[in-house]
Design an enzyme around this catalytic site. Structure first.
Site, PDB file in Angstrom:
ATOM      1  CD  GLU B 262      -2.711  -1.436   0.625  1.00 15.28           C
ATOM      2  OE1 GLU B 262      -3.155  -0.500  -0.071  1.00 15.28           O
ATOM      3  OE2 GLU B 262      -3.091  -2.604   0.504  1.00 15.28           O
ATOM      4  CB  CYS B 301      -1.299   6.444   2.464  1.00 16.09           C
ATOM      5  SG  CYS B 301      -2.307   5.300   3.408  1.00 16.09           S
TER       6      CYS B 301
END
Lengths: 528, 528
Positions: B262, B301
């Site tokens: 990720e 993020c």
């Protein structure tokens, strides 16, 4: 040079045009006699433009159709290929040294896989997205909901295929990809690209597919990977080493290109601890090992390399294998009496012979004909390798047996102590495409599924009730997953419609009930 | 050094023991005042032995339980964490500069995710394998059948987490992993590992989990990756660059270790072409962008980096954003009036300031307070960065806007021409974790789902009916996929029970009806 005819030039179909490289390129040979039958060159071809054409024209044209419409196109491709079946068999014999059984696996495997996806794809209707479940509430407000859908990737699917299945390798990947709505850019292994090219040519000539949705590059890939971009998918079949190179390619990394790898592996066959000498299971086991060693001259990424048998039965099984292998007639595949043809070319023969030499240092040769003369062929000019059976006295004696894949008609008998040991040795392959287990004990078979399941992509469990009707250790069915963890590359192909996820992005969608209802109505749930 | 107390030593829990490195190691600071509050060292720790312990002891112990039993353990972990909630908030404030809202996302996100998997996992019963469909006929003989199952991987799950969510990053990964039957080996980012360590210590002390099923390494990972082996899984959250290094690590490649990544991405928020000035949608949009820029000081993020608005509305939206941003009070998170705390440390502050400098070359600053004084804090000693809004005149003016992620309270307004242009610009991020779209036009929202779905892991579609009730652009829900293609790493975490596939091998099983019935009875189908 062939004694009869001038070598062919194998062209590439790129950007909607047949194209030829600017030099003579690489030679394609007939492995039975060593003659050059064709050349393939990609020198100077504009691969960046070709890939861009696939993305710009092929993708959007394909996605003007829905799943079921594209499935219907697959059926038409299968029909076109079926009509020229004899021609494909001839090319497979000339360029791959295939017997009829070998070529059947490649050619009929192509047609069968296309027909399978034509059939299951027909149920998907005219949508262009997959649904995974129904909208579900996400928070206190029941109107705020979530849904997972699959959307076809926006780029081009680059298929880099292995030399051993020029037909099936092309179509098993293309069927799922085209059904998914992505354009195919096929790069067959140069040494056997003739069959792939001719099949594509037949489909192009029949005008079945939308413009730009099917391209083929014959010859060196040159700088092809440098042109990849986000949204593309690479599906590779071949050696673990080449697979790693693709995954580490700077452009692939930098653009986050999705990569699927099917790599060769050290597949095992296990004879259960319960199986007695002379039983039906023992017979089925020996027959399957011999079939796997000789079909395609052992050049299958799923082929059995390690033959695991209870220690007290190792000698008996090895003798039965030797007896069966000594009956195999190796030679010119044109001769109907021949059971096993040559390997694909002199380079592979050399590689296999080197592998046999390496294995010989840690394992003893149990079978390898001392004097070997191929039927109807010159042993020097042809790429013939006789079936070769090794054995080791115990599993810890050789690490090469679990590590060195000799990609030809070569396998090793490995004795095991007990059930746990049988599973432990199988796992030492470090991840394999397929394992088969022969037993009459349902519990042992069921235990094998979970004990071996974490290190294999497919587990074939043979009890006597399916000894004659199972499809075989090495046969990849379109409805089942093809791929394996670890050394086998960690990929997932086929597996029925599940295989389409490789060419779709799975995405979570959040919104109001009204919005999600609208989206769900545009997507189709994959039937189980 | 803190003026009040001696710095703590943050230990590691490895091989079932608390361990301390042989040097002082790295400093953990309080970003509000710059004081060192702790040290973490892993020097000299035997990581090979620790990973082996997880595999040898933790895995088998966990798999003695079934899914539902492990789900119950997750519920107990949630209870233990909930009981010490205030303590976690305090650590999050001291070590991460978190406001209460920031810490809530991390701490309550941890507890909520554990509770979610405790609940959905309870339905899975006591089996130790997943079933994907029912046995189905494979060939002419109806007794020869196939079935797909999922088997837990045999190794250890190594979780390499980012500094921004020391709590949630640990538990969102651990919950799915433990439920799947794999042992967890957590490697939190050193700079904020204190919270992760204390949470693990609370769970260890409560004696909830089987021996060896939860380990944590605080400090440098040293040669950790060299000890990975086939059967392990690495789940990484962090920068794209570090993700690539993990994927390219020779040991990871050679052993075919499964890796999930990720990575940060250039997430966009789109204001639909239909939305008028002063409308509810416009208000919801501006509020969400400001929330995303300031929550966790923009260190998420999933945070919105690109604010896409119709060209004729760009000025109005930018003004509304500036007005809202100028209301945000930045400073010491202990002060209840403060809406945004510092970034995690001086190094990140520097990195953000450098990013702002770079962006300034291609975009104009629309908001950045000229004189900036944090509330109740020293502007020099603390790691404060004021919210900063950029704008570009047109999307092709800057490539950095789509390429350079400034991991702080920074976003850029990007005007678009029309619907197609809005989708095209969003896709220029090259693959993102999340995109949100605000519109009152159901068709536009539904089109966005498929147009943006191939380049995003999650699409949030906000119409006015959920303007107040949706959970937010940046919030990752356990029931929905977390991950994104391309630049975002190509990973798939969470997504409800589907997330367990990351820790299972999917395997095709072929056998007789009797054998497959026995296997199917040992496996559980994931409920939709």
């Amino acid at each position: 040079m062939s004694s009869q005819t001038e070598p062919l030039i194998v062209q590439s179909y790129l950007g909607g045009k047949w194209q030829t490289g600017s030099d003579r390129g690489a030679a394609l040979v007939n492995p039975t006699d060593g003659f050059t039958i064709a050349f393939a060159s990609s020198k100077g071809l504009d691969l960046g433009a070709a890939l861009d054409y696939s993305r710009r024209v092929g993708g959007p044209e394909l996605r003007k159709l829905g799943y079921a419409q594209r499935a219907a196109l697959l059926g038409k491709i299968a029909d076109v290929l079926a009509a020229k079946r004899e021609q494909w068999f001839e090319i497979a014999r000339k360029n791959s040294g295939n017997t009829k059984a070998d070529a059947g696996m490649d050619v009929d495997g192509s047609i069968g896989t296309l027909k399978y996806f034509a059939k299951v794809g027909a149920a998907l209707g005219d949508s262009n997205a997959l649904a995974d479940g129904a909208p579900a509430r996400l928070a206190r407000d029941p109107n705020f909901q979530g849904l997972h859908i699959g959307v076809p990737m926006s780029g081009v699917a680059v298929h880099i295929n292995a030399f051993n299945f020029p037909g099936w390798g092309l179509w098993e990947k293309a069927a799922v990809t085209l059904l998914s709505g992505m354009p195919v850019f096929a790069k067959p292994a140069t040494s056997t690209c003739w069959l792939a090219k001719e099949m594509v040519a037949a489909v192009v000539e029949a005008g079945i597919l939308p413009e730009g949705s099917l391209s083929i590059l014959c010859g060196s890939p040159n700088e092809m990977l440098d042109h990849l971009q986000f949204g593309d998918v690479v599906a590779f079949t071949g050696s673990a080493g080449t697979g790693q190179k693709i995954r580490q390619h700077p452009r692939v990394q930098q653009q986050g290109v999705r990569v699927n790898i099917e790599a060769d592996s050290l597949n095992a066959a296990l004879l259960g601890p319960d199986v007695s000498d002379g039983s039906a299971s023992s017979h089925f086991f020996v027959r399957e090992v011999v079939r796997e060693m000789t079909l395609k001259a052992g050049q299958k990424c799923t082929a059995i390399r390690r033959v695991l048998v209870p220690a007290d039965r190792a000698a008996g099984v090895a003798s039965a294998l030797v007896a069966a292998l000594s009956e195999v007639r190796v030679g010119n595949p044109e001769n109907e009496a021949v059971g096993m043809g040559p390997v694909v070319n002199g380079q592979q023969r050399k590689s296999i012979e080197n592998g046999i030499k390496s294995l010989s240092k840690e394992a003893s040769i149990r079978y390898r004909p001392a004097k070997f003369t191929p039927v109807d062929a010159d042993p020097e000019a042809g790429a013939f390798v006789p079936p070769t059976l090794f054995e080791v006295a115990n599993a810890s004696q050789s690490s090469l047996v679990n590590d060195l894949e000799v990609f030809g008609p070569v396998a090793t008998v490995v004795p095991y102590r007990d059930k746990d040991d049988s599973f432990a040795i199988a796992q030492r392959g470090g991840g394999s495409l397929a394992v088969s287990v022969f037993s009459e004990d349902t519990n042992y078979l069921a235990d094998a599924a979970t004990a071996l399941g974490s290190s294999h992509g497919r587990v074939l469990l043979v009890d006597p009730s399916i000894g004659d009707s199972h499809t075989g250790h090495g046969i990849v069915l379109p409805s089942l997953l093809h791929g394996g963890p670890g050394r086998a590359g960690g990929g997932e192909e086929l597996g029925g419609l599940h295989g389409m996820w490789l060419y779709h992005q799975r995405v979570a969608v959040q919104g109001s009930g009204t919005t999600l209802t609208a989206i769900a109505s545009r997507a189709v749930e994959i039937p189980k």
